[in-house]
Scaffold this motif. Sequence first.
Motif, short mmCIF file in Angstrom:
data_model
loop_
_atom_site.label_atom_id
_atom_site.label_comp_id
_atom_site.label_asym_id
_atom_site.label_seq_id
_atom_site.Cartn_x
_atom_site.Cartn_y
_atom_site.Cartn_z
N ALA A 129 0.82 -1.21 0.00
CA ALA A 129 0.00 0.00 0.00
C ALA A 129 0.86 1.26 0.00
CB ALA A 129 -0.94 0.00 1.21
N ASP A 130 2.04 1.20 0.62
CA ASP A 130 2.93 2.36 0.61
C ASP A 130 3.41 2.68 -0.81
OD1 ASP A 130 2.74 2.86 3.30
OD2 ASP A 130 4.64 1.92 3.83
N HIS A 131 3.66 1.64 -1.59
CA HIS A 131 4.07 1.86 -2.98
C HIS A 131 2.91 2.47 -3.78
CE1 HIS A 131 7.31 -1.55 -2.66
NE2 HIS A 131 7.57 -0.49 -1.91
N ALA A 132 1.70 1.95 -3.56
CA ALA A 132 0.52 2.50 -4.25
C ALA A 132 0.33 3.97 -3.90
CB ALA A 132 -0.72 1.70 -3.88
N ALA A 133 0.59 4.32 -2.63
CA ALA A 133 0.45 5.72 -2.20
C ALA A 133 1.45 6.62 -2.92
CB ALA A 133 0.64 5.82 -0.69
N ARG A 134 2.63 6.08 -3.25
CA ARG A 134 3.62 6.87 -3.98
C ARG A 134 3.25 6.98 -5.46
NH1 ARG A 134 7.28 4.56 -0.18
NH2 ARG A 134 7.81 2.76 -1.46
N TRP A 135 2.72 5.89 -6.03
CA TRP A 135 2.39 5.90 -7.45
C TRP A 135 1.31 6.93 -7.79
CZ3 TRP A 135 1.73 -0.10 -7.16
CH2 TRP A 135 2.99 -0.70 -7.14
N VAL A 136 0.34 7.11 -6.91
CA VAL A 136 -0.79 8.00 -7.25
C VAL A 136 -0.40 9.47 -7.25
CG1 VAL A 136 -2.53 6.35 -6.42
CG2 VAL A 136 -1.73 8.17 -4.89
N VAL A 137 0.78 9.81 -6.70
CA VAL A 137 1.21 11.22 -6.69
C VAL A 137 2.45 11.43 -7.55
CG1 VAL A 137 0.15 11.80 -4.48
CG2 VAL A 137 2.48 10.88 -4.51
N GLU A 138 2.69 10.53 -8.49
CA GLU A 138 3.81 10.72 -9.41
C GLU A 138 3.51 11.87 -10.38
OE1 GLU A 138 4.28 6.90 -11.22
OE2 GLU A 138 5.70 6.19 -9.71
N PRO A 139 4.54 12.54 -10.90
CA PRO A 139 4.31 13.60 -11.88
C PRO A 139 3.47 13.10 -13.06
CG PRO A 139 6.59 13.63 -11.16
CD PRO A 139 5.98 12.40 -10.55
N GLY A 140 2.53 13.92 -13.47
CA GLY A 140 1.64 13.54 -14.56
C GLY A 140 0.35 12.91 -14.10
N ARG A 141 0.29 12.50 -12.83
CA ARG A 141 -0.95 11.92 -12.30
C ARG A 141 -1.85 13.05 -11.79
NH1 ARG A 141 -0.11 6.26 -11.28
NH2 ARG A 141 -2.34 6.16 -10.82
N PRO A 142 -3.17 12.94 -11.96
CA PRO A 142 -4.09 14.03 -11.57
C PRO A 142 -3.98 14.43 -10.11
CG PRO A 142 -5.24 12.37 -12.88
CD PRO A 142 -3.88 11.82 -12.60
N ALA A 143 -3.70 13.48 -9.22
CA ALA A 143 -3.65 13.80 -7.79
C ALA A 143 -2.57 14.83 -7.49
CB ALA A 143 -3.41 12.53 -6.97
N LEU A 144 -1.42 14.72 -8.15
CA LEU A 144 -0.33 15.65 -7.86
C LEU A 144 -0.71 17.06 -8.27
CD1 LEU A 144 2.49 16.06 -6.77
CD2 LEU A 144 3.40 15.59 -9.06
N ALA A 145 -1.39 17.19 -9.41
CA ALA A 145 -1.84 18.51 -9.87
C ALA A 145 -2.83 19.12 -8.87
CB ALA A 145 -2.47 18.40 -11.25
N GLN A 146 -3.73 18.30 -8.35
CA GLN A 146 -4.72 18.80 -7.38
C GLN A 146 -4.04 19.22 -6.06
OE1 GLN A 146 -8.56 16.54 -7.12
NE2 GLN A 146 -7.65 15.30 -8.74
N ILE A 147 -3.04 18.45 -5.64
CA ILE A 147 -2.31 18.79 -4.41
C ILE A 147 -1.58 20.12 -4.57
CG2 ILE A 147 -0.37 18.10 -2.93
CD1 ILE A 147 -1.26 15.16 -3.47
N ALA A 148 -0.92 20.29 -5.72
CA ALA A 148 -0.18 21.53 -5.97
C ALA A 148 -1.12 22.72 -6.07
CB ALA A 148 0.65 21.40 -7.25
N GLU A 149 -2.29 22.50 -6.66
CA GLU A 149 -3.27 23.59 -6.77
C GLU A 149 -3.80 23.98 -5.39
OE1 GLU A 149 -7.65 24.42 -8.81
OE2 GLU A 149 -6.45 22.72 -9.49
N HIS A 150 -4.00 23.00 -4.54
CA HIS A 150 -4.57 23.25 -3.21
C HIS A 150 -3.56 23.87 -2.25
CE1 HIS A 150 -7.44 22.53 0.09
NE2 HIS A 150 -6.39 22.21 0.82
N PHE A 151 -2.35 23.32 -2.22
CA PHE A 151 -1.35 23.75 -1.23
C PHE A 151 -0.36 24.79 -1.78
CE2 PHE A 151 -2.60 19.55 0.41
CZ PHE A 151 -2.86 19.87 1.74
N GLY A 152 -0.29 24.90 -3.09
CA GLY A 152 0.66 25.84 -3.68
C GLY A 152 1.94 25.15 -4.12
N PRO A 153 2.78 25.86 -4.90
CA PRO A 153 3.98 25.24 -5.49
C PRO A 153 5.04 24.84 -4.48
CG PRO A 153 3.93 27.62 -5.89
CD PRO A 153 2.61 27.26 -5.29
N SER A 154 4.92 25.26 -3.22
CA SER A 154 5.95 24.91 -2.22
C SER A 154 5.99 23.41 -1.94
CB SER A 154 5.69 25.67 -0.91
OG SER A 154 4.48 25.24 -0.32
N VAL A 155 4.93 22.67 -2.33
CA VAL A 155 4.93 21.22 -2.07
C VAL A 155 5.56 20.44 -3.22
CG1 VAL A 155 2.94 21.33 -0.52
CG2 VAL A 155 2.58 20.91 -2.96
N LEU A 156 6.08 21.17 -4.23
CA LEU A 156 6.74 20.49 -5.35
C LEU A 156 8.24 20.76 -5.30
CD1 LEU A 156 4.33 21.27 -8.34
CD2 LEU A 156 4.45 19.19 -6.95
#
Length: 207
Positions: free
Chosen positions: A38-65
């Motif tokens: 499950a830890d690997h799955a949690a990393r895969w869903v926030v890889e660059p190009g995945r929708p979750a990472l874009a949503q996280i960056a939009e919500h928290f700002g570019p400091s999380v990248l």
Amino acid sequence: MTTPVATPWILGLTGGIGSGKSAAAEHFVRLGVDLIDADHAARWVVEPGRPALAQIAEHFGPSVLRPDGQLDRGALRKLIFEVPGERLWLEALLHPLIAEEIRSHLARAKSPYAILVSPLLIESGQYTMTQRVLVIDVPQSLQIQRTLQRDGISEDQVQAILKAQATREDRLRHADDVLVNDQDLARLHAEVERLHHFYLTLRGGRS
């Protein structure tokens, strides 16, 4: 006429920090069991190009990248622990995606049973995706000792991690099987092999 291939049943494997669940999982893999972490799955869903990472960056700002576009886990961790509501927002986004990733990988398993290994199997509700739960159990004093030796962190940090995980009692309440890992690696391997032979006799995780 082809014989239908039986769908593997799913074993949930969990244990607290320093319990040896990763060593147990590795030995199941050596025995030919398909496994998703499950830890690997949690990393895969926030890889660059995945929708979750874009949503996280939009919500928290570019400091999380990070400069390379990867998620800066340290920066994100700091933000979500400072504001509990932000942690809940992140969990609401990621938990369904992680569950979907896990199901996708488990659906491709070919062994008679497959394993979902997760440190948060109970806390996250991921145990509902399994037919049987194996808990790797150790006394808390041994958990602390092993984690201090392995990770080089302070005892206060270990205690904080323990408090964030399910209690030993809660894990054991959900267990169908318990492997007490308070001896050496050879003993752990022997117990994994014993359980593996037992699991091969089960259908749907039950005898």
